[in-house]
Scaffold this motif. Structure first.
Motif, PDB file in Angstrom:
ATOM      1  N   ASP A  16       0.836  -1.191   0.000  1.00 30.20           N
ATOM      2  CA  ASP A  16       0.000   0.000   0.000  1.00 30.20           C
ATOM      3  C   ASP A  16       0.876   1.248   0.000  1.00 30.20           C
ATOM      4  OD1 ASP A  16       0.928   0.182   2.608  1.00 30.20           O
ATOM      5  OD2 ASP A  16      -1.031  -0.085   3.546  1.00 30.20           O
ATOM      6  N   SER A  17       0.282   2.400   0.293  1.00 31.35           N
ATOM      7  CA  SER A  17       1.039   3.649   0.248  1.00 31.35           C
ATOM      8  C   SER A  17       2.171   3.673   1.272  1.00 31.35           C
ATOM      9  CB  SER A  17       0.116   4.850   0.450  1.00 31.35           C
ATOM     10  OG  SER A  17      -0.523   4.786   1.709  1.00 31.35           O
ATOM     11  N   LEU A  44       4.881   1.689  -0.310  1.00 34.16           N
ATOM     12  CA  LEU A  44       5.501   2.491  -1.361  1.00 34.16           C
ATOM     13  C   LEU A  44       6.456   3.516  -0.747  1.00 34.16           C
ATOM     14  CD1 LEU A  44       5.824   3.404  -4.286  1.00 34.16           C
ATOM     15  CD2 LEU A  44       3.774   4.813  -3.972  1.00 34.16           C
ATOM     16  N   ARG A  49      -0.446  -5.791  -9.041  1.00 29.64           N
ATOM     17  CA  ARG A  49      -0.859  -4.768  -8.080  1.00 29.64           C
ATOM     18  C   ARG A  49       0.245  -3.755  -7.805  1.00 29.64           C
ATOM     19  NH1 ARG A  49      -4.381  -7.929  -3.500  1.00 29.64           N
ATOM     20  NH2 ARG A  49      -6.152  -8.372  -4.840  1.00 29.64           N
ATOM     21  N   GLU A 108       0.765  -1.585 -10.877  1.00 29.55           N
ATOM     22  CA  GLU A 108      -0.296  -0.573 -10.984  1.00 29.55           C
ATOM     23  C   GLU A 108      -0.096   0.549  -9.968  1.00 29.55           C
ATOM     24  OE1 GLU A 108      -4.004  -2.668 -10.620  1.00 29.55           O
ATOM     25  OE2 GLU A 108      -3.867  -3.493 -12.652  1.00 29.55           O
ATOM     26  N   LEU A 109       0.287   0.201  -8.737  1.00 31.85           N
ATOM     27  CA  LEU A 109       0.537   1.222  -7.718  1.00 31.85           C
ATOM     28  C   LEU A 109       1.660   2.155  -8.160  1.00 31.85           C
ATOM     29  CD1 LEU A 109       0.098   2.414  -4.855  1.00 31.85           C
ATOM     30  CD2 LEU A 109       1.746   0.703  -4.032  1.00 31.85           C
ATOM     31  N   GLN A 111       0.213   4.350 -11.038  1.00 34.54           N
ATOM     32  CA  GLN A 111      -0.786   5.321 -10.583  1.00 34.54           C
ATOM     33  C   GLN A 111      -0.159   6.480  -9.823  1.00 34.54           C
ATOM     34  OE1 GLN A 111      -3.464   2.881  -8.350  1.00 34.54           O
ATOM     35  NE2 GLN A 111      -4.552   2.147 -10.149  1.00 34.54           N
ATOM     36  N   THR A 112       0.917   6.209  -9.112  1.00 32.89           N
ATOM     37  CA  THR A 112       1.567   7.253  -8.319  1.00 32.89           C
ATOM     38  C   THR A 112       2.730   7.892  -9.080  1.00 32.89           C
ATOM     39  OG1 THR A 112       3.026   5.630  -7.255  1.00 32.89           O
ATOM     40  CG2 THR A 112       0.951   6.160  -6.135  1.00 32.89           C
TER      41      THR A 112
END
Length: 131
Positions: A62-63, A66, A91, A94-95, A98-99
């Motif tokens: 998750d964030s 990251l 996943r 994609e993270l 997206q960021t």
């Protein structure tokens, strides 16, 4: 050597003076943040300037996870080293996209592809040999 806390395990697959290849298994989130940073920080403190993370068994990030990856990238970059990802799943990919972190933390298909980014004297033997 393998260390595990709750839902996160970090296992050394190969190493040399300059680089360590580590498999990250499980979930990289708030519950594993201190363990992740402490374990990877110990590798950096022991002189490893490059870390390759085999993320094939990383099931969740998750964030907070990251942020851990970005913090390690920052630390290694300050020591003229690199953090390289290998085998990131859908996943995590994609993270990163997206960021817009995918340019900072590019993912390579395999550990061998990631190691090819490093100068040869800084690469551990890959694949590791069985004793």
């Amino acid at each position: 050597m393998s260390t595990q806390i709750r839902r996160l395990a970090i296992t050394e697959l190969a190493s040399c003076d300059a680089c360590a290849v580590l498999r990250v298994t499980g979930e990289l989130d708030q519950s594993g943040e201190a363990h992740f940073l402490g374990t990877l920080g110990a590798y950096v403190d022991s002189g490893h300037r490059h870390l390759v993370l085999d993320a094939t068994a990383l099931t969740f990030c998750d964030s907070r996870g990251l942020n851990c990856l970005l913090a390690m990238r920052w630390l290694l970059e300050r020591r003229e080293g690199r953090l390289l990802l290998a085998g990131a799943g859908r996943r995590l990919t994609e993270l990163l996209a997206q960021t817009r972190s995918d340019e900072l933390l590019p993912s390579h298909r395999t550990v061998a592809h990631a190691l090819a980014e490093l100068p040869e004297p800084h690469r551990p033997v890959w694949p590791p040999t069985q004793d």
